[in-house]
Design a protein around this motif. Structure first.
Motif, PDB file in Angstrom:
ATOM      1  N   MET A  50       1.051  -1.081   0.551  1.00  0.00           N
ATOM      2  CA  MET A  50      -0.134   0.135  -0.201  1.00  0.00           C
ATOM      3  C   MET A  50       0.620   1.225  -0.649  1.00  0.00           C
ATOM      4  SD  MET A  50      -2.995   1.108   2.168  1.00  0.00           S
ATOM      5  CE  MET A  50      -4.171   2.762   1.983  1.00  0.00           C
ATOM      6  N   TYR A  51       0.690   2.540  -0.857  1.00  0.00           N
ATOM      7  CA  TYR A  51       0.688   3.296  -0.981  1.00  0.00           C
ATOM      8  C   TYR A  51       0.913   4.675   0.189  1.00  0.00           C
ATOM      9  CZ  TYR A  51       3.967   2.218  -5.078  1.00  0.00           C
ATOM     10  OH  TYR A  51       4.542   1.333  -6.298  1.00  0.00           O
ATOM     11  N   GLY A  52       1.266   5.411   0.979  1.00  0.00           N
ATOM     12  CA  GLY A  52       0.864   6.190   1.663  1.00  0.00           C
ATOM     13  C   GLY A  52       0.839   6.901   1.576  1.00  0.00           C
ATOM     14  N   GLY A  53       0.412   8.620   1.341  1.00  0.00           N
ATOM     15  CA  GLY A  53       1.309   9.931   0.794  1.00  0.00           C
ATOM     16  C   GLY A  53       1.304  10.109  -0.674  1.00  0.00           C
ATOM     17  N   LEU A  54       1.132   9.484  -1.120  1.00  0.00           N
ATOM     18  CA  LEU A  54       1.149  10.079  -2.527  1.00  0.00           C
ATOM     19  C   LEU A  54       0.484  11.407  -2.957  1.00  0.00           C
ATOM     20  CD1 LEU A  54       2.061   6.522  -4.192  1.00  0.00           C
ATOM     21  CD2 LEU A  54       3.790   8.776  -3.809  1.00  0.00           C
ATOM     22  N   ARG A 102      -3.417  -0.501  -3.299  1.00  0.00           N
ATOM     23  CA  ARG A 102      -3.869   0.184  -3.021  1.00  0.00           C
ATOM     24  C   ARG A 102      -3.062   1.897  -2.790  1.00  0.00           C
ATOM     25  NH1 ARG A 102      -8.813   1.861  -1.192  1.00  0.00           N
ATOM     26  NH2 ARG A 102      -8.264   1.797   1.157  1.00  0.00           N
ATOM     27  N   TRP A 103      -3.224   3.255  -2.342  1.00  0.00           N
ATOM     28  CA  TRP A 103      -2.645   3.503  -1.786  1.00  0.00           C
ATOM     29  C   TRP A 103      -4.098   4.731  -2.001  1.00  0.00           C
ATOM     30  CZ3 TRP A 103      -2.840   8.302  -4.973  1.00  0.00           C
ATOM     31  CH2 TRP A 103      -4.107   9.283  -5.431  1.00  0.00           C
ATOM     32  N   ALA A 104      -3.479   5.534  -0.804  1.00  0.00           N
ATOM     33  CA  ALA A 104      -4.223   7.302   0.164  1.00  0.00           C
ATOM     34  C   ALA A 104      -3.437   8.464   0.129  1.00  0.00           C
ATOM     35  CB  ALA A 104      -3.478   6.789   1.811  1.00  0.00           C
ATOM     36  N   SER A 105      -3.974   8.948  -0.456  1.00  0.00           N
ATOM     37  CA  SER A 105      -3.412  10.265  -1.054  1.00  0.00           C
ATOM     38  C   SER A 105      -2.723  11.048   0.885  1.00  0.00           C
ATOM     39  CB  SER A 105      -4.140  11.064  -1.117  1.00  0.00           C
ATOM     40  OG  SER A 105      -5.413  12.092  -0.494  1.00  0.00           O
ATOM     41  N   ALA A 159      -6.433   6.153   9.745  1.00  0.00           N
ATOM     42  CA  ALA A 159      -8.030   5.478   9.207  1.00  0.00           C
ATOM     43  C   ALA A 159      -7.332   4.461   7.338  1.00  0.00           C
ATOM     44  CB  ALA A 159      -9.231   5.925   9.149  1.00  0.00           C
ATOM     45  N   PRO A 160      -7.111   5.212   6.473  1.00  0.00           N
ATOM     46  CA  PRO A 160      -7.351   4.656   5.046  1.00  0.00           C
ATOM     47  C   PRO A 160      -6.158   3.150   5.356  1.00  0.00           C
ATOM     48  CG  PRO A 160      -7.203   6.762   4.817  1.00  0.00           C
ATOM     49  CD  PRO A 160      -7.176   7.018   6.407  1.00  0.00           C
ATOM     50  N   VAL A 161      -4.810   3.316   6.060  1.00  0.00           N
ATOM     51  CA  VAL A 161      -4.178   2.239   6.151  1.00  0.00           C
ATOM     52  C   VAL A 161      -4.305   1.622   7.088  1.00  0.00           C
ATOM     53  CG1 VAL A 161      -1.295   2.085   7.144  1.00  0.00           C
ATOM     54  CG2 VAL A 161      -1.937   3.836   5.746  1.00  0.00           C
ATOM     55  N   LEU A 162      -4.685   1.991   8.158  1.00  0.00           N
ATOM     56  CA  LEU A 162      -5.740   0.873   9.748  1.00  0.00           C
ATOM     57  C   LEU A 162      -6.406  -0.330   8.599  1.00  0.00           C
ATOM     58  CD1 LEU A 162      -5.729   3.297  12.706  1.00  0.00           C
ATOM     59  CD2 LEU A 162      -3.986   1.531  12.007  1.00  0.00           C
ATOM     60  N   ASP A 163      -7.395   0.786   8.056  1.00  0.00           N
ATOM     61  CA  ASP A 163      -8.177  -0.050   7.684  1.00  0.00           C
ATOM     62  C   ASP A 163      -7.701  -1.195   6.191  1.00  0.00           C
ATOM     63  OD1 ASP A 163     -10.217   1.650   8.827  1.00  0.00           O
ATOM     64  OD2 ASP A 163     -10.700   2.580   6.769  1.00  0.00           O
ATOM     65  N   TRP A 164      -6.986  -1.071   6.070  1.00  0.00           N
ATOM     66  CA  TRP A 164      -5.562  -1.850   4.899  1.00  0.00           C
ATOM     67  C   TRP A 164      -5.258  -3.059   5.457  1.00  0.00           C
ATOM     68  CZ3 TRP A 164      -0.927  -2.772   4.338  1.00  0.00           C
ATOM     69  CH2 TRP A 164      -0.283  -3.138   2.964  1.00  0.00           C
ATOM     70  N   ILE A 220       2.904   5.775  11.642  1.00  0.00           N
ATOM     71  CA  ILE A 220       3.632   4.634  12.276  1.00  0.00           C
ATOM     72  C   ILE A 220       3.653   4.358  13.468  1.00  0.00           C
ATOM     73  CG2 ILE A 220       5.995   4.155  12.457  1.00  0.00           C
ATOM     74  CD1 ILE A 220       6.700   5.841   9.970  1.00  0.00           C
ATOM     75  N   HIS A 221       3.311   5.576  13.927  1.00  0.00           N
ATOM     76  CA  HIS A 221       3.374   5.038  16.098  1.00  0.00           C
ATOM     77  C   HIS A 221       1.497   4.582  15.905  1.00  0.00           C
ATOM     78  CE1 HIS A 221       2.743   4.973  20.290  1.00  0.00           C
ATOM     79  NE2 HIS A 221       0.818   5.760  19.825  1.00  0.00           N
ATOM     80  N   ASP A 222       0.640   4.761  14.773  1.00  0.00           N
ATOM     81  CA  ASP A 222      -1.008   4.259  15.327  1.00  0.00           C
ATOM     82  C   ASP A 222      -0.462   2.043  14.089  1.00  0.00           C
ATOM     83  OD1 ASP A 222      -1.964   6.127  15.488  1.00  0.00           O
ATOM     84  OD2 ASP A 222      -2.783   6.919  13.950  1.00  0.00           O
ATOM     85  N   ILE A 223       0.130   2.140  13.137  1.00  0.00           N
ATOM     86  CA  ILE A 223       0.517   1.397  12.446  1.00  0.00           C
ATOM     87  C   ILE A 223       1.460   0.067  13.918  1.00  0.00           C
ATOM     88  CG2 ILE A 223       1.865  -0.229  11.296  1.00  0.00           C
ATOM     89  CD1 ILE A 223       1.905   2.746   8.910  1.00  0.00           C
ATOM     90  N   TYR A 224       1.965   0.300  14.022  1.00  0.00           N
ATOM     91  CA  TYR A 224       2.781  -0.624  15.580  1.00  0.00           C
ATOM     92  C   TYR A 224       1.182  -0.856  16.471  1.00  0.00           C
ATOM     93  CZ  TYR A 224       7.797   0.172  14.737  1.00  0.00           C
ATOM     94  OH  TYR A 224       9.357  -0.071  14.729  1.00  0.00           O
ATOM     95  N   LYS A 225       0.560  -0.159  16.689  1.00  0.00           N
ATOM     96  CA  LYS A 225      -0.258  -0.170  17.786  1.00  0.00           C
ATOM     97  C   LYS A 225      -1.028  -1.356  17.155  1.00  0.00           C
ATOM     98  CE  LYS A 225      -2.001   3.906  19.173  1.00  0.00           C
ATOM     99  NZ  LYS A 225      -2.847   5.128  18.891  1.00  0.00           N
ATOM    100  N   GLN A 226      -1.128  -1.080  15.371  1.00  0.00           N
ATOM    101  CA  GLN A 226      -1.848  -2.771  15.331  1.00  0.00           C
ATOM    102  C   GLN A 226      -1.888  -3.627  14.632  1.00  0.00           C
ATOM    103  OE1 GLN A 226      -5.174  -0.967  13.112  1.00  0.00           O
ATOM    104  NE2 GLN A 226      -4.908  -2.355  11.644  1.00  0.00           N
ATOM    105  N   THR A 227      -0.283  -3.292  14.313  1.00  0.00           N
ATOM    106  CA  THR A 227       0.202  -4.452  13.746  1.00  0.00           C
ATOM    107  C   THR A 227       2.116  -4.956  14.109  1.00  0.00           C
ATOM    108  OG1 THR A 227       0.646  -6.138  11.592  1.00  0.00           O
ATOM    109  CG2 THR A 227       1.369  -3.765  11.669  1.00  0.00           C
ATOM    110  N   ASP A 228       2.599  -5.985  14.214  1.00  0.00           N
ATOM    111  CA  ASP A 228       3.682  -6.343  14.241  1.00  0.00           C
ATOM    112  C   ASP A 228       4.553  -5.347  13.296  1.00  0.00           C
ATOM    113  OD1 ASP A 228       6.840  -6.911  15.587  1.00  0.00           O
ATOM    114  OD2 ASP A 228       6.076  -9.140  14.660  1.00  0.00           O
ATOM    115  N   VAL A 229       5.386  -4.270  13.437  1.00  0.00           N
ATOM    116  CA  VAL A 229       6.377  -3.972  12.523  1.00  0.00           C
ATOM    117  C   VAL A 229       7.851  -4.654  11.897  1.00  0.00           C
ATOM    118  CG1 VAL A 229       7.427  -1.661  11.318  1.00  0.00           C
ATOM    119  CG2 VAL A 229       4.903  -1.795  12.805  1.00  0.00           C
ATOM    120  N   VAL A 230       8.127  -5.826  11.120  1.00  0.00           N
ATOM    121  CA  VAL A 230       9.181  -6.280  11.688  1.00  0.00           C
ATOM    122  C   VAL A 230      10.753  -5.306  10.750  1.00  0.00           C
ATOM    123  CG1 VAL A 230       8.047  -8.217  11.434  1.00  0.00           C
ATOM    124  CG2 VAL A 230       7.921  -7.599   9.092  1.00  0.00           C
TER     125      VAL A 230
END
Length: 130
Positions: A3-7, A24-27, A36-41, A93-103
């Motif tokens: 998923m592209y985010g920020g384009l 997928r991508w979010a502007s 939300a667009p990334v967390l929903d994805w 990035i903080h929100d992503i860390y709360k939802q999934t394991d960032v490796v």
């Protein structure tokens, strides 16, 4: 999955590939106030582990200057620049860390022109030569 985010926009040369692969991508506008667009994805695709690639050119070049197209003394470089802030990326990035394991986290396209120019200047001064 990618998923592209920020384009702001997908360059025409990449649009066919993005569409063919169903990426997928979010502007920046979609991510300005919410992750939300990334967390929903992440939720929709049940992503448990994620590698994040942070390409600095999604940042607003008036707020972060160490970018390819911000080289001092050069004519404007024809490349899409971003609208995002470091605070927005940190929140995302903080929100992503709360939802999934960032490796993994990569940071790309850092070009600190002022530091490079200062180094070149200093190497030309006799006091700094060995």
């Amino acid at each position: 999955m990618v998923m592209y985010g920020g384009l702001k926009e997908i360059p025409p040369s990449e649009k066919k590939i993005v569409n063919r692969l169903g990426l997928r991508w979010a502007s920046p506008k979609a991510l300005a106030e919410t992750s939300a667009p990334v967390l929903d994805w992440l939720t929709k695709n049940q992503i448990k582990h994620l590698a994040v690639h942070f390409d600095l050119d999604v940042l607003d070049p008036s707020l972060f200057r160490s970018l390819l197209f911000s080289k001092p003394g050069e004519p404007p470089f024809n490349a899409p620049s971003g609208d995002m802030t470091l605070q927005q990326i940190a929140r995302l990035i903080h929100d992503i860390y709360k939802q999934t394991d960032v490796v993994g986290l990569s940071i790309a396209e850092h070009l600190p022109w002022d530091a490079l120019n200062l180094r070149n200047f200093m190497t030309a001064i006799p006091i700094f030569k060995q």
